[in-house]
Design a protein around this motif. Sequence first.
Motif, PDB file in Angstrom:
ATOM      1  N   GLY A  34       0.800  -1.300  -0.131  1.00 27.08           N
ATOM      2  CA  GLY A  34      -0.049   0.072  -0.005  1.00 27.08           C
ATOM      3  C   GLY A  34       0.940   1.243  -0.043  1.00 27.08           C
ATOM      4  O   GLY A  34       1.965   1.019   0.029  1.00 27.08           O
ATOM      5  N   PRO A  35       0.363   2.514   0.252  1.00 24.21           N
ATOM      6  CA  PRO A  35       1.160   3.539   0.066  1.00 24.21           C
ATOM      7  C   PRO A  35       1.805   4.034   1.539  1.00 24.21           C
ATOM      8  O   PRO A  35       2.575   5.056   1.559  1.00 24.21           O
ATOM      9  N   PHE A  44       6.347   7.821   8.773  1.00 24.42           N
ATOM     10  CA  PHE A  44       5.758   8.661   7.651  1.00 24.42           C
ATOM     11  C   PHE A  44       5.246   9.969   8.038  1.00 24.42           C
ATOM     12  O   PHE A  44       5.430  10.998   7.637  1.00 24.42           O
ATOM     13  N   PRO A  86      12.491   6.610  -6.236  1.00 29.56           N
ATOM     14  CA  PRO A  86      11.960   5.238  -6.907  1.00 29.56           C
ATOM     15  C   PRO A  86      11.016   4.648  -6.048  1.00 29.56           C
ATOM     16  O   PRO A  86      10.699   4.666  -4.923  1.00 29.56           O
ATOM     17  N   ALA A  88       8.213   1.492  -6.765  1.00 31.60           N
ATOM     18  CA  ALA A  88       8.100   0.063  -7.403  1.00 31.60           C
ATOM     19  C   ALA A  88       6.561  -0.548  -7.222  1.00 31.60           C
ATOM     20  O   ALA A  88       6.034  -0.239  -6.151  1.00 31.60           O
ATOM     21  N   GLY A 121      12.679   2.017  -9.197  1.00 31.09           N
ATOM     22  CA  GLY A 121      12.926   1.067  -8.168  1.00 31.09           C
ATOM     23  C   GLY A 121      13.055  -0.430  -8.735  1.00 31.09           C
ATOM     24  O   GLY A 121      13.498  -0.607  -9.723  1.00 31.09           O
ATOM     25  N   ASP A 122      12.886  -1.186  -7.747  1.00 32.28           N
ATOM     26  CA  ASP A 122      13.455  -2.572  -7.840  1.00 32.28           C
ATOM     27  C   ASP A 122      12.675  -3.447  -7.034  1.00 32.28           C
ATOM     28  O   ASP A 122      11.690  -2.736  -6.040  1.00 32.28           O
ATOM     29  N   LYS A 148      17.996  -3.111  -4.757  1.00 31.65           N
ATOM     30  CA  LYS A 148      17.811  -3.624  -3.515  1.00 31.65           C
ATOM     31  C   LYS A 148      18.846  -4.402  -2.942  1.00 31.65           C
ATOM     32  O   LYS A 148      19.733  -4.738  -3.680  1.00 31.65           O
ATOM     33  N   ASP A 173      19.142   0.972  -2.285  1.00 32.81           N
ATOM     34  CA  ASP A 173      18.284   1.288  -0.797  1.00 32.81           C
ATOM     35  C   ASP A 173      18.658   0.392  -0.049  1.00 32.81           C
ATOM     36  O   ASP A 173      17.815  -0.364   0.253  1.00 32.81           O
ATOM     37  N   LYS A 211      21.330   4.964  -0.402  1.00 31.94           N
ATOM     38  CA  LYS A 211      19.901   5.148   0.033  1.00 31.94           C
ATOM     39  C   LYS A 211      19.575   4.609   1.326  1.00 31.94           C
ATOM     40  O   LYS A 211      19.371   3.414   1.443  1.00 31.94           O
ATOM     41  N   SER A 233      17.332   9.058   4.119  1.00 34.49           N
ATOM     42  CA  SER A 233      16.040   8.455   3.685  1.00 34.49           C
ATOM     43  C   SER A 233      15.693   7.492   4.829  1.00 34.49           C
ATOM     44  O   SER A 233      16.363   6.765   5.230  1.00 34.49           O
ATOM     45  N   HIS A 235      13.199   5.624   3.915  1.00 27.98           N
ATOM     46  CA  HIS A 235      12.201   4.862   2.919  1.00 27.98           C
ATOM     47  C   HIS A 235      10.476   5.421   2.925  1.00 27.98           C
ATOM     48  O   HIS A 235       9.749   4.479   2.964  1.00 27.98           O
ATOM     49  N   ASP A 266      15.168  12.488   1.351  1.00 30.87           N
ATOM     50  CA  ASP A 266      13.799  12.424   0.942  1.00 30.87           C
ATOM     51  C   ASP A 266      12.808  12.034   2.269  1.00 30.87           C
ATOM     52  O   ASP A 266      13.243  11.878   3.227  1.00 30.87           O
ATOM     53  N   GLY A 268       8.455  12.891   3.020  1.00 32.14           N
ATOM     54  CA  GLY A 268       7.641  14.190   3.328  1.00 32.14           C
ATOM     55  C   GLY A 268       7.369  15.166   2.673  1.00 32.14           C
ATOM     56  O   GLY A 268       6.765  16.214   2.780  1.00 32.14           O
ATOM     57  N   ARG A 290       5.770   9.984  -3.025  1.00 30.59           N
ATOM     58  CA  ARG A 290       4.314   9.685  -3.428  1.00 30.59           C
ATOM     59  C   ARG A 290       3.486  10.691  -4.217  1.00 30.59           C
ATOM     60  O   ARG A 290       2.864  10.255  -5.081  1.00 30.59           O
ATOM     61  N   PRO A 291       3.674  12.009  -4.207  1.00 30.84           N
ATOM     62  CA  PRO A 291       3.224  13.048  -4.800  1.00 30.84           C
ATOM     63  C   PRO A 291       3.471  12.598  -6.504  1.00 30.84           C
ATOM     64  O   PRO A 291       2.899  13.015  -7.357  1.00 30.84           O
TER      65      PRO A 291
END
Length: 339
Positions: A34-35, A44, A86, A88, A121-122, A148, A173, A211, A233, A235, A266, A268, A290-291
């Motif tokens: 999910g996001p 987050f 990134p 995925a 991404g991966d 990854k 990452d 990352k 980050s 993630h 990164d 937020g 996300r945006p």
Amino acid sequence: MNYVEIKAAAKEKMSVCKMCRTCNGETCRGWTPGPGGKGSGSSFVRNVSKLREITLNMRTLHADVDVDCGVTLFNTTLKAPIFAAPIANVPVNYGSSVSEADYLEALAKGCKDAGVLPFFGDGAAKEFFDLPLETMGRYGGYGIPTIKPWVNEIAIEKIKRALALNPVAIAMDVDAAGLVSLKKTPTPIAFKTLEDLKIIKEQIHVPFIIKGIMTVEDAEIALLAGADAILVSNHGGRVMDEGISTIEVLEEIVNFVAKRCLVLTDGGYRSGYDVFKALALGADGVLIGRPYSHAAIGGGSEGVSLYTRQLIGELEDAMRMTGCTTLGDIRRKTVNVRF
Ligand SMILES: Cc1cc2nc3c(=O)[nH]c(=O)nc-3n(C[C@H](O)[C@H](O)[C@H](O)COP(=O)(O)O)c2cc1C
């Protein structure tokens, strides 16, 4: 198409992500896959909320100036120090009716048209690495594949495939060792030691970005491994619950690194004003996650370009209203930090 229409279109095309007015991790707490953020979702949520505790110091008594936020990073001339992060498996994570291939194409084209760089991404399934590489191939290697932290043998195989496209840089990452979804797959994923990272770095003749750095201790290991850039980050709060936000640790890490490598960040960031805050605390560039997905799902490549132009416009406005002409003028004194 304007940004409000792009967001409305994205909402229509997603069944999981609720496309909240502000993408702040509240509604999707714990939605991974999910996001959302992992567990309680607090990492987050904190990424977004701590940025509200930084304000810009307005300066108006100066000459009328033209602002310029152009920059060269990773040997690439950019309109602004902004990157698409990134991301995925968009169809599953967002419940999106847009396919992974179409999402990647929108991101690649939109970023290139607008003069910023995309990370790709991966994932455990083969297509999550094949599709980004195919997409990057169509754009002459314009992008940063983010591999990854598979066990080194698999990671190096993927690095070699990515290098064949002559990418702008290669990222790993390392924090993905904490991803719930990857723990359930048969592909071996691993935490990385200094020795592992040194072996990986030996394979890479383009800039290497690590990352997922959140402490001075890990920044030191990344430097010893020869990283050309570190990415502060967590993630997007997806790998560890109850963590600190990236903006809270950024300045300490920047000071420790002391220009020995680039520092990106990164988590937020939603507007050009947010980007300004990270630059004021010493970051060389900012990724937005996300945006950018919302912009690609709702508006395709046009949505990605339009969102980027909006970010650049906001960054320029922040610079103008704080008396900054170039990125070099964005210093610590241009903001007020209340944490
Ligand atoms: C659905 C989703 C998928 C992601 N996939 C990846 C990935 O494949 N590789 C990676 O390095 N980071 C991945 N991330 C993390 C982002 O690159 C980035 O660090 C994070 O989203 C930044 O926070 P923001 O979305 O609040 O801007 C993902 C994030 C989300 C929300």
